[in-house]
Design a protein around this motif. Structure first.
Motif, short mmCIF file in Angstrom:
data_model
loop_
_atom_site.label_atom_id
_atom_site.label_comp_id
_atom_site.label_asym_id
_atom_site.label_seq_id
_atom_site.Cartn_x
_atom_site.Cartn_y
_atom_site.Cartn_z
N VAL A 126 -8.39 -3.70 -14.98
CA VAL A 126 -7.81 -4.45 -16.20
C VAL A 126 -6.86 -3.06 -16.83
CG1 VAL A 126 -8.28 -4.91 -18.71
CG2 VAL A 126 -9.60 -5.98 -16.99
N HIS A 127 -7.42 -2.04 -16.81
CA HIS A 127 -6.55 -0.76 -17.59
C HIS A 127 -5.22 -0.75 -16.63
CE1 HIS A 127 -7.53 3.51 -19.09
NE2 HIS A 127 -6.18 2.97 -19.43
N ALA A 128 -5.34 -0.59 -15.10
CA ALA A 128 -4.34 -0.38 -14.30
C ALA A 128 -3.29 -1.56 -14.65
CB ALA A 128 -4.63 -0.52 -12.82
N GLY A 129 -3.77 -2.79 -14.79
CA GLY A 129 -2.87 -3.98 -14.77
C GLY A 129 -2.05 -3.69 -16.25
N ARG A 130 -2.48 -3.42 -17.20
CA ARG A 130 -2.10 -2.93 -18.45
C ARG A 130 -0.66 -2.29 -18.39
NH1 ARG A 130 -5.91 -2.42 -23.65
NH2 ARG A 130 -6.53 -4.39 -22.57
N TYR A 131 -0.65 -1.55 -17.48
CA TYR A 131 0.35 -0.52 -17.27
C TYR A 131 1.45 -0.96 -16.20
CZ TYR A 131 -2.06 2.14 -20.78
OH TYR A 131 -2.85 2.42 -21.84
N GLY A 132 1.13 -2.21 -15.88
CA GLY A 132 2.22 -2.76 -14.90
C GLY A 132 2.00 -2.35 -13.33
N ALA A 133 0.94 -2.00 -12.85
CA ALA A 133 0.57 -1.68 -11.51
C ALA A 133 0.34 -3.09 -10.90
CB ALA A 133 -0.65 -0.83 -11.29
N VAL A 134 0.88 -3.42 -9.82
CA VAL A 134 0.64 -4.56 -9.07
C VAL A 134 -0.63 -4.47 -8.32
CG1 VAL A 134 1.47 -6.29 -7.48
CG2 VAL A 134 3.16 -5.31 -8.96
N LEU A 135 -1.68 -5.17 -8.50
CA LEU A 135 -2.70 -5.22 -7.78
C LEU A 135 -3.13 -6.41 -6.79
CD1 LEU A 135 -5.45 -4.35 -10.48
CD2 LEU A 135 -3.84 -2.58 -9.22
N GLU A 136 -3.25 -6.06 -5.63
CA GLU A 136 -3.62 -7.26 -4.51
C GLU A 136 -4.86 -6.95 -3.58
OE1 GLU A 136 0.10 -8.10 -2.31
OE2 GLU A 136 1.12 -9.01 -3.82
N MET A 137 -5.37 -8.00 -3.27
CA MET A 137 -6.25 -8.05 -2.30
C MET A 137 -5.66 -8.22 -0.95
SD MET A 137 -8.94 -7.41 -4.11
CE MET A 137 -10.17 -7.50 -2.72
N GLY A 138 -6.33 -7.38 0.02
CA GLY A 138 -5.56 -7.37 1.48
C GLY A 138 -6.03 -6.20 2.03
N ARG A 139 -5.40 -6.17 3.29
CA ARG A 139 -5.80 -4.96 4.05
C ARG A 139 -4.70 -4.57 4.87
NH1 ARG A 139 -10.47 -2.59 6.12
NH2 ARG A 139 -10.34 -1.34 8.02
N VAL A 140 -4.41 -3.20 4.72
CA VAL A 140 -3.39 -2.26 5.44
C VAL A 140 -3.62 -2.02 6.68
CG1 VAL A 140 -1.51 -0.39 5.34
CG2 VAL A 140 -2.41 -1.52 3.31
N GLU A 141 -3.05 -2.68 7.61
CA GLU A 141 -3.35 -2.49 9.03
C GLU A 141 -2.74 -1.39 9.86
OE1 GLU A 141 -2.67 -6.25 8.93
OE2 GLU A 141 -4.55 -6.98 8.50
N GLY A 142 -1.53 -1.22 9.36
CA GLY A 142 -0.70 -0.06 9.96
C GLY A 142 0.25 0.57 8.76
N LEU A 143 0.55 1.92 9.20
CA LEU A 143 1.33 2.62 8.45
C LEU A 143 2.31 3.51 8.92
CD1 LEU A 143 1.75 3.46 5.11
CD2 LEU A 143 0.32 5.07 5.55
N ARG A 144 3.52 3.59 8.85
CA ARG A 144 4.44 4.58 9.42
C ARG A 144 5.31 5.17 8.47
NH1 ARG A 144 9.37 2.42 11.79
NH2 ARG A 144 9.83 0.53 11.21
N ARG A 145 5.87 6.41 8.96
CA ARG A 145 6.80 7.04 8.03
C ARG A 145 8.19 6.83 8.69
NH1 ARG A 145 8.65 12.62 7.37
NH2 ARG A 145 8.59 13.19 5.31
N SER A 179 0.66 -10.58 6.94
CA SER A 179 1.91 -11.05 7.40
C SER A 179 2.97 -10.32 7.16
CB SER A 179 1.72 -12.60 7.51
OG SER A 179 1.71 -13.01 5.91
N ARG A 180 2.91 -9.58 6.21
CA ARG A 180 4.00 -8.91 5.56
C ARG A 180 4.22 -7.70 5.49
NH1 ARG A 180 3.52 -7.25 0.47
NH2 ARG A 180 1.78 -7.62 -0.72
N THR A 181 5.42 -6.92 5.26
CA THR A 181 5.53 -5.46 5.34
C THR A 181 5.90 -4.94 3.84
OG1 THR A 181 6.38 -5.64 7.59
CG2 THR A 181 7.16 -3.73 6.29
N VAL A 182 5.29 -4.03 3.58
CA VAL A 182 5.76 -3.21 2.34
C VAL A 182 6.34 -2.13 2.47
CG1 VAL A 182 4.66 -2.41 0.10
CG2 VAL A 182 3.75 -4.53 1.23
N ARG A 183 7.33 -1.78 1.66
CA ARG A 183 8.03 -0.38 1.81
C ARG A 183 7.90 0.38 0.47
NH1 ARG A 183 13.89 -0.87 2.05
NH2 ARG A 183 13.68 -2.80 0.49
N ALA A 184 7.67 1.67 0.73
CA ALA A 184 7.24 2.59 -0.45
C ALA A 184 8.02 4.05 -0.20
CB ALA A 184 5.85 2.78 -0.79
N ARG A 185 8.30 4.81 -1.28
CA ARG A 185 8.67 5.98 -1.00
C ARG A 185 7.56 7.05 -0.88
NH1 ARG A 185 12.12 6.55 -6.58
NH2 ARG A 185 12.79 8.58 -5.40
#
Length: 300
Positions: free
Chosen positions: A71-90, A102-108
């Motif tokens: 609840v605290h994190a959501g109050r400040y706009g963080a997007v919270l999702e249930m799921g599992r990250v199976e792969g990560l690359r730079r 089934s999707r890809t997420v990009r982050a800095r």
């Protein structure tokens, strides 16, 4: 509104325990776009009640603590999702791409808060005893509550010795359940146990039974020992695979090597909580996450 996989987040937080949620709060308050993906495996969720979290002197159940933090994190706009990250690359530009279902997420930047799991003894009766609070994993968290009681420590060799001596420091009547590993312990370590008043039981346990305020350990030969509390001291497996697959350095137990600002040896990849080098504690995880989130903010 754009689908999440078309967005570039400032930071992807992987893991929704104390570290991940603390980082989400900080990043939200820094007005950074943060996505937290949680597979629901936090060790905090298994705590019947802890009295070791600041601000809750009467104790709080792990699931309730996690919900308050969400609840605290959501109050400040963080997007919270249930799921599992199976792969990560730079990427060459320093950003990251994560595969989650089934999707890809990009982050800095990425903050790993993937935690660890306790190595559970392969003994029938463990689950109900954990729920009843008579089998526990962390004497640092709740050793204070065991003062003057009959306590068993179930652990092999040096790990079991260290935890037995630690638990005895709370003026408990401690028995080390050595699981046939006593012969692998040096005489000097056995002397430490004797000096601490720890009794040694080397026979293998075959079952655990719990009452409302006690735990019975049935040994392989049929004898039964009764205790007020049993600590399982078989170690942890740290969830470092996403980082080590990219070349991040870790210790033999899987905890990731990090800088003073909790950046791993992979630039832009941070780690906080049980998966990072330090004590496996809620308060420690929160402090690490605060430092890491601030470093991430300042790096962007």
């Amino acid at each position: 509104m754009k689908p999440l996989d078309a967005e570039m987040f400032d930071c992807l937080v992987i893991g929704g325990g104390a570290a991940g949620l603390t980082a989400a709060v900080y990043l939200g308050r820094y007005r950074r776009r943060a996505l937290l993906i949680d597979d629901g495996g936090s060790r905090v969720a298994r705590i019947p009640k802890t009295h070791n979290v600041l601000g809750f002197p009467d104790g709080i159940a792990g699931p309730e603590l996690l919900e308050r933090m969400r609840v605290h994190a959501g109050r400040y706009g963080a997007v919270l999702e249930m799921g599992r990250v199976e792969g990560l690359r730079r990427h060459e530009d320093g950003g990251f791409e994560a595969v989650a279902g089934s999707r890809t997420v990009r982050a800095r930047r990425v903050l790993l808060a993937t935690g660890a799991r306790d190595v559970e003894p392969d003994i029938p009766g463990l689950a109900p005893a954990l729920q009843a609070g008579v089998v526990r994993y962390c004497p640092i968290c709740d050793g204070y509550e065991t003062q003057g009681r009959r306590v068993a420590v179930l652990g092999r060799a040096q790990h079991g010795v260290r935890e037995s001596v630690f638990v005895a420091g709370f003026d408990n009547r401690v028995t080390w359940l050595a699981m046939k590993s006593q012969q692998h312990v040096a005489a000097s370590e056995l002397a430490r146990l004797q000096a601490a008043g720890v009794r040694i039981e080397n026979r293998a346990p075959r079952a655990i039974r719990c009452g409302t305020s006690n735990v019975m350990v049935e040994l392989a030969d049929g004898d039964t020992l009764e205790f007020d509390v049993l600590y399982a001291a078989l170690g942890l497996v740290h969830a470092c695979g996403l980082a080590t697959a990219m070349g991040a350095q870790c210790r033999p137990d899987g905890q990731l090597e990090v800088t003073d600002h909790y950046e791993t040896t992979v630039p832009g990849l941070y780690a906080a909580g049980d998966v990072a080098v330090d004590l496996n504690q809620i308060n420690v995880a929160a402090g690490q996450a605060a430092i890491a989130a601030t470093a991430i903010h300042n790096s962007l």
